[in-house]
Design a protein around this motif. Structure first.
Motif, PDB file in Angstrom:
ATOM      1  N   ILE A 144      40.832  47.434  52.537  1.00 20.28           N
ATOM      2  CA  ILE A 144      40.035  48.257  53.446  1.00 20.28           C
ATOM      3  C   ILE A 144      39.430  49.379  52.622  1.00 20.28           C
ATOM      4  N   ASP A 145      38.192  49.138  52.148  1.00 17.44           N
ATOM      5  CA  ASP A 145      37.495  50.087  51.268  1.00 17.44           C
ATOM      6  C   ASP A 145      38.370  50.428  50.062  1.00 17.44           C
ATOM      7  N   ARG A 146      38.839  49.381  49.411  1.00 17.53           N
ATOM      8  CA  ARG A 146      39.749  49.549  48.271  1.00 17.53           C
ATOM      9  C   ARG A 146      39.482  48.457  47.246  1.00 17.53           C
ATOM     10  N   SER A 147      39.728  48.778  45.995  1.00 23.91           N
ATOM     11  CA  SER A 147      39.479  47.819  44.920  1.00 23.91           C
ATOM     12  C   SER A 147      40.785  47.326  44.308  1.00 23.91           C
ATOM     13  N   THR A 148      40.678  46.194  43.625  1.00 21.00           N
ATOM     14  CA  THR A 148      41.800  45.618  42.903  1.00 21.00           C
ATOM     15  C   THR A 148      41.213  44.846  41.722  1.00 21.00           C
ATOM     16  N   ARG A 149      42.034  44.080  41.045  1.00 21.28           N
ATOM     17  CA  ARG A 149      41.548  43.282  39.932  1.00 21.28           C
ATOM     18  C   ARG A 149      42.057  41.850  40.046  1.00 21.28           C
ATOM     19  N   ILE A 150      41.199  40.923  39.625  1.00 19.90           N
ATOM     20  CA  ILE A 150      41.593  39.524  39.481  1.00 19.90           C
ATOM     21  C   ILE A 150      41.395  39.189  38.020  1.00 19.90           C
ATOM     22  N   GLY A 151      42.477  39.183  37.276  1.00 20.12           N
ATOM     23  CA  GLY A 151      42.361  38.999  35.837  1.00 20.12           C
ATOM     24  C   GLY A 151      41.546  40.131  35.239  1.00 20.12           C
ATOM     25  N   GLU A 152      40.413  39.798  34.605  1.00 16.94           N
ATOM     26  CA  GLU A 152      39.553  40.803  33.999  1.00 16.94           C
ATOM     27  C   GLU A 152      38.434  41.255  34.926  1.00 16.94           C
ATOM     28  N   THR A 153      38.424  40.767  36.154  1.00 19.77           N
ATOM     29  CA  THR A 153      37.325  41.053  37.077  1.00 19.77           C
ATOM     30  C   THR A 153      37.730  42.092  38.111  1.00 19.77           C
ATOM     31  N   ASN A 154      36.906  43.115  38.269  1.00 17.91           N
ATOM     32  CA  ASN A 154      37.099  44.089  39.342  1.00 17.91           C
ATOM     33  C   ASN A 154      36.657  43.473  40.665  1.00 17.91           C
ATOM     34  N   LEU A 155      37.397  43.782  41.725  1.00 23.02           N
ATOM     35  CA  LEU A 155      37.050  43.270  43.050  1.00 23.02           C
ATOM     36  C   LEU A 155      37.203  44.390  44.060  1.00 23.02           C
ATOM     37  N   LEU A 156      36.159  44.608  44.841  1.00 21.05           N
ATOM     38  CA  LEU A 156      36.145  45.661  45.859  1.00 21.05           C
ATOM     39  C   LEU A 156      36.009  45.043  47.235  1.00 21.05           C
ATOM     40  N   GLY A 157      36.879  45.456  48.166  1.00 18.62           N
ATOM     41  CA  GLY A 157      36.787  45.002  49.542  1.00 18.62           C
ATOM     42  C   GLY A 157      36.276  46.112  50.438  1.00 18.62           C
TER      43      GLY A 157
END
Length: 252
Positions: A144-157
């Protein structure tokens, strides 16, 4: 023996009956294949060099269809053998009877990691908090308006905005949001995945109606980000599918 007139009338009735049956069959096929949700689920692959397989599944709309609908979604998702599953909002809607099928979906799928964002129908149904609880209880990371990482990729929801206006976001990586309109607020080297539209209503290759300026497929949004709008996996009865078969998006 029938008279000539009786024979002609009999043939006419038979012809009309057969014609009506043919029309009814054609109409039933059209409804089943285009309006009421075709059985096939298209798989669209996008190569972004993630180094892993991400399945993007928005708009499941699990309601009174219940278990069979979830079975179809599970089969489609498992067929692409994803490392990461991203649920793109509208898991439920105002017709949802209970969250059991939703819980079964996230519990039974064999993926390393599950992420989710919320859509308008989680909020409109009043089930947002319950859905978040079920997802988190089963190991799903709700963004919810927060980011994380998948391996080397940034991911924002990004979360759904009732105004459909989103604050400016500069981001490098994947942006997951239910509403395609949010892509106009994203700048930088971002790739946005969205749903919400069910692909619009399409006849003869032309989009006749959509609830977003971006209806389906690949776009360059106003802010410069690339955007892919999925047709999603489910539907509501009042949002029938015309020329828009369900779609599972796979990002590699």
């Amino acid at each position: 023996m029938l008279s000539r007139d009786e024979a002609v009338n009999s043939k006419r009735r038979t012809f009309l009956k057969d014609g009506l049956l043919t029309l009814a069959g054609a109409a039933a096929g059209f409804l089943a294949g285009n309006l009421l949700g075709p059985s096939r689920i298209d798989v669209t692959e996008i190569d972004l060099g993630l180094g892993r397989v991400l399945a993007f599944a928005p708009d499941l709309h699990v309601h009174y269809q219940g278990e069979p609908h979830v079975d179809a979604a599970i089969r489609a998702i498992e067929s692409v053998e994803p490392d990461v599953l991203v649920l793109g909002g509208d898991l439920v809607d105002e017709l949802t009877v209970n969250l059991g099928p939703v819980e079964r979906l996230v519990r039974e799928l064999d993926v390393r990691r599950t992420l989710a964002v919320l859509g308008n129908h989680e909020y409109w149904s009043g089930l947002a908090a319950d859905v978040v609880g079920v997802l988190r209880r089963n190991g799903c990371d709700v963004l919810i308006d927060r980011s994380t990482r998948i391996g080397e990729t940034n991911l924002l929801g990004l979360d759904w905005r009732e105004t459909r206006r989103y604050g400016e976001v500069r981001f490098e990586g994947l942006v997951i949001v239910h509403d395609p309109n949010a892509a106009d607020s994203v700048s930088g080297r971002a790739f946005v995945l969205a749903g919400h539209t069910h692909g619009g209503i399409v006849l003869g290759g032309f989009v006749l109606h959509s609830n977003s300026r971006y209806s389906r497929g690949l776009y360059r949004a106003v802010g410069g980000a690339e955007l892919y709008v999925s047709r999603g996996l489910g539907q509501m009865p009042q949002q029938v599918r015309v020329g828009s078969p369900p779609e599972l998006v796979v990002v590699r």
